[in-house]
Design a protein around this motif. Structure first.
Motif, PDB file in Angstrom:
ATOM      1  N   HIS A 183       0.858  -1.183   0.000  1.00 47.51           N
ATOM      2  CA  HIS A 183       0.000   0.000   0.000  1.00 47.51           C
ATOM      3  C   HIS A 183       0.896   1.235   0.000  1.00 47.51           C
ATOM      4  CE1 HIS A 183      -3.387  -2.593   0.953  1.00 47.51           C
ATOM      5  NE2 HIS A 183      -2.703  -3.097   1.952  1.00 47.51           N
ATOM      6  N   PRO A 184       0.352   2.361  -0.384  1.00 42.04           N
ATOM      7  CA  PRO A 184       1.149   3.590  -0.267  1.00 42.04           C
ATOM      8  C   PRO A 184       1.578   3.801   1.190  1.00 42.04           C
ATOM      9  CG  PRO A 184      -0.830   4.006  -1.547  1.00 42.04           C
ATOM     10  CD  PRO A 184      -0.962   2.616  -0.981  1.00 42.04           C
ATOM     11  N   ALA A 185       2.724   4.375   1.377  1.00 38.39           N
ATOM     12  CA  ALA A 185       3.230   4.611   2.734  1.00 38.39           C
ATOM     13  C   ALA A 185       2.313   5.574   3.478  1.00 38.39           C
ATOM     14  CB  ALA A 185       4.637   5.177   2.667  1.00 38.39           C
ATOM     15  N   PRO A 186       2.028   5.285   4.734  1.00 40.15           N
ATOM     16  CA  PRO A 186       1.234   6.230   5.518  1.00 40.15           C
ATOM     17  C   PRO A 186       2.085   7.456   5.830  1.00 40.15           C
ATOM     18  CG  PRO A 186       2.019   4.455   6.917  1.00 40.15           C
ATOM     19  CD  PRO A 186       2.418   4.111   5.516  1.00 40.15           C
ATOM     20  N   PRO A 187       1.453   8.578   6.117  1.00 41.69           N
ATOM     21  CA  PRO A 187       2.240   9.760   6.470  1.00 41.69           C
ATOM     22  C   PRO A 187       2.998   9.529   7.774  1.00 41.69           C
ATOM     23  CG  PRO A 187      -0.091  10.161   6.831  1.00 41.69           C
ATOM     24  CD  PRO A 187       0.026   8.829   6.158  1.00 41.69           C
ATOM     25  N   VAL A 188       4.108  10.205   7.913  1.00 43.71           N
ATOM     26  CA  VAL A 188       4.909  10.137   9.135  1.00 43.71           C
ATOM     27  C   VAL A 188       4.966  11.542   9.720  1.00 43.71           C
ATOM     28  CG1 VAL A 188       7.209   9.706  10.079  1.00 43.71           C
ATOM     29  CG2 VAL A 188       6.275   8.199   8.317  1.00 43.71           C
ATOM     30  N   TYR A 189       4.675  11.658  10.997  1.00 44.09           N
ATOM     31  CA  TYR A 189       4.686  12.941  11.686  1.00 44.09           C
ATOM     32  C   TYR A 189       5.805  12.935  12.719  1.00 44.09           C
ATOM     33  CZ  TYR A 189       0.069  13.554   9.650  1.00 44.09           C
ATOM     34  OH  TYR A 189      -0.967  13.666   8.777  1.00 44.09           O
ATOM     35  N   TYR A 190       6.564  14.034  12.771  1.00 42.15           N
ATOM     36  CA  TYR A 190       7.658  14.176  13.728  1.00 42.15           C
ATOM     37  C   TYR A 190       7.491  15.488  14.469  1.00 42.15           C
ATOM     38  CZ  TYR A 190      12.270  15.240  15.577  1.00 42.15           C
ATOM     39  OH  TYR A 190      13.301  15.578  16.412  1.00 42.15           O
ATOM     40  N   ALA A 191       7.787  15.483  15.764  1.00 37.70           N
ATOM     41  CA  ALA A 191       7.789  16.709  16.560  1.00 37.70           C
ATOM     42  C   ALA A 191       9.054  16.726  17.402  1.00 37.70           C
ATOM     43  CB  ALA A 191       6.549  16.780  17.448  1.00 37.70           C
ATOM     44  N   SER A 192       9.791  17.820  17.327  1.00 39.20           N
ATOM     45  CA  SER A 192      11.000  17.947  18.135  1.00 39.20           C
ATOM     46  C   SER A 192      10.612  18.261  19.576  1.00 39.20           C
ATOM     47  CB  SER A 192      11.906  19.033  17.564  1.00 39.20           C
ATOM     48  OG  SER A 192      11.250  20.273  17.604  1.00 39.20           O
ATOM     49  N   PRO A 193      11.476  17.913  20.526  1.00 39.81           N
ATOM     50  CA  PRO A 193      11.150  18.133  21.934  1.00 39.81           C
ATOM     51  C   PRO A 193      11.357  19.590  22.352  1.00 39.81           C
ATOM     52  CG  PRO A 193      13.309  17.152  21.757  1.00 39.81           C
ATOM     53  CD  PRO A 193      12.742  17.201  20.358  1.00 39.81           C
ATOM     54  N   PHE A 194      10.744  19.955  23.477  1.00 38.46           N
ATOM     55  CA  PHE A 194      10.928  21.295  24.030  1.00 38.46           C
ATOM     56  C   PHE A 194      12.334  21.474  24.595  1.00 38.46           C
ATOM     57  CE2 PHE A 194       6.257  21.340  24.163  1.00 38.46           C
ATOM     58  CZ  PHE A 194       6.031  22.593  23.638  1.00 38.46           C
ATOM     59  N   SER A 195      12.925  20.407  25.114  1.00 33.16           N
ATOM     60  CA  SER A 195      14.275  20.510  25.665  1.00 33.16           C
ATOM     61  C   SER A 195      15.185  19.505  24.972  1.00 33.16           C
ATOM     62  CB  SER A 195      14.269  20.252  27.175  1.00 33.16           C
ATOM     63  OG  SER A 195      14.132  18.886  27.455  1.00 33.16           O
ATOM     64  N   SER A 196      16.467  19.775  25.006  1.00 35.40           N
ATOM     65  CA  SER A 196      17.422  18.897  24.323  1.00 35.40           C
ATOM     66  C   SER A 196      17.636  17.591  25.061  1.00 35.40           C
ATOM     67  CB  SER A 196      18.748  19.625  24.133  1.00 35.40           C
ATOM     68  OG  SER A 196      19.293  19.973  25.376  1.00 35.40           O
ATOM     69  N   PHE A 197      17.036  17.438  26.236  1.00 38.34           N
ATOM     70  CA  PHE A 197      17.212  16.221  27.013  1.00 38.34           C
ATOM     71  C   PHE A 197      16.088  15.216  26.794  1.00 38.34           C
ATOM     72  CE2 PHE A 197      19.111  19.792  29.315  1.00 38.34           C
ATOM     73  CZ  PHE A 197      20.437  19.410  29.210  1.00 38.34           C
ATOM     74  N   SER A 198      15.166  15.528  25.895  1.00 31.70           N
ATOM     75  CA  SER A 198      14.037  14.639  25.618  1.00 31.70           C
ATOM     76  C   SER A 198      14.158  14.052  24.215  1.00 31.70           C
ATOM     77  CB  SER A 198      12.718  15.406  25.718  1.00 31.70           C
ATOM     78  OG  SER A 198      12.550  15.956  26.994  1.00 31.70           O
ATOM     79  N   LYS A 199      13.489  12.937  24.005  1.00 26.20           N
ATOM     80  CA  LYS A 199      13.429  12.347  22.673  1.00 26.20           C
ATOM     81  C   LYS A 199      12.364  13.060  21.853  1.00 26.20           C
ATOM     82  CE  LYS A 199      14.761   7.692  24.063  1.00 26.20           C
ATOM     83  NZ  LYS A 199      14.370   6.286  24.084  1.00 26.20           N
ATOM     84  N   ARG A 233       0.399   9.292  12.949  1.00 20.44           N
ATOM     85  CA  ARG A 233      -0.651  10.293  13.164  1.00 20.44           C
ATOM     86  C   ARG A 233       0.010  11.487  13.832  1.00 20.44           C
ATOM     87  NH1 ARG A 233      -2.882   7.284  18.472  1.00 20.44           N
ATOM     88  NH2 ARG A 233      -0.908   6.327  18.673  1.00 20.44           N
ATOM     89  N   PRO A 234      -0.602  12.641  13.799  1.00 19.21           N
ATOM     90  CA  PRO A 234       0.036  13.833  14.364  1.00 19.21           C
ATOM     91  C   PRO A 234       0.472  13.622  15.823  1.00 19.21           C
ATOM     92  CG  PRO A 234      -1.876  14.462  13.090  1.00 19.21           C
ATOM     93  CD  PRO A 234      -1.883  12.954  13.165  1.00 19.21           C
TER      94      PRO A 234
END
Length: 108
Positions: free
Chosen positions: A55-71, A77-78
């Motif tokens: 099937h077509p690839a599902p969308p991929v959503y990424y969000a950067s963390p608020f601090s540099s110590f988090s993943k 999904r969003p």
């Protein structure tokens, strides 16, 4: 505009990204995606596997963390930016000390 843009590696190969919507063509198969934001070191690392064999690839959503110590956060999904609690735990004592110094300076 943001100071830095996220970096992606798809199956180990670097892929340029920008903030916002990115369309990345990929042949059918199982693809391992890693995303991080370069700064002093790679921050907000996150990874996901995408299967577009049948099937077509599902969308991929990424969000950067608020601090540099988090993943970072990544999903099909969003997602919300992680690490707000950590940022508040870091900033709260600093703000308390600043307010205490200002109060002491004003009211002796």
């Amino acid at each position: 505009p943001m100071l830095v843009t996220p970096n992606a590696r798809i199956n180990g190969f670097p892929v340029p990204l920008r903030w916002g919507h990115n369309v990345i063509p990929a042949p059918p198969g199982v693809h391992h995606i890693e995303i991080a934001v370069p700064w002093i070191w790679e921050q907000g690392k996150a990874q996901i596997t995408v299967d577009n064999r049948y099937h077509p690839a599902p969308p991929v959503y990424y969000a950067s963390p608020f601090s540099s110590f988090s993943k970072g956060a990544i999903d099909h999904r969003p997602v919300k930016n992680p690490g707000l609690l950590g940022l508040l735990l870091i900033l709260t004592p600093v703000l308390v000390v600043i307010l205490a110094v200002v109060a002491f300076a004003l009211f002796g």
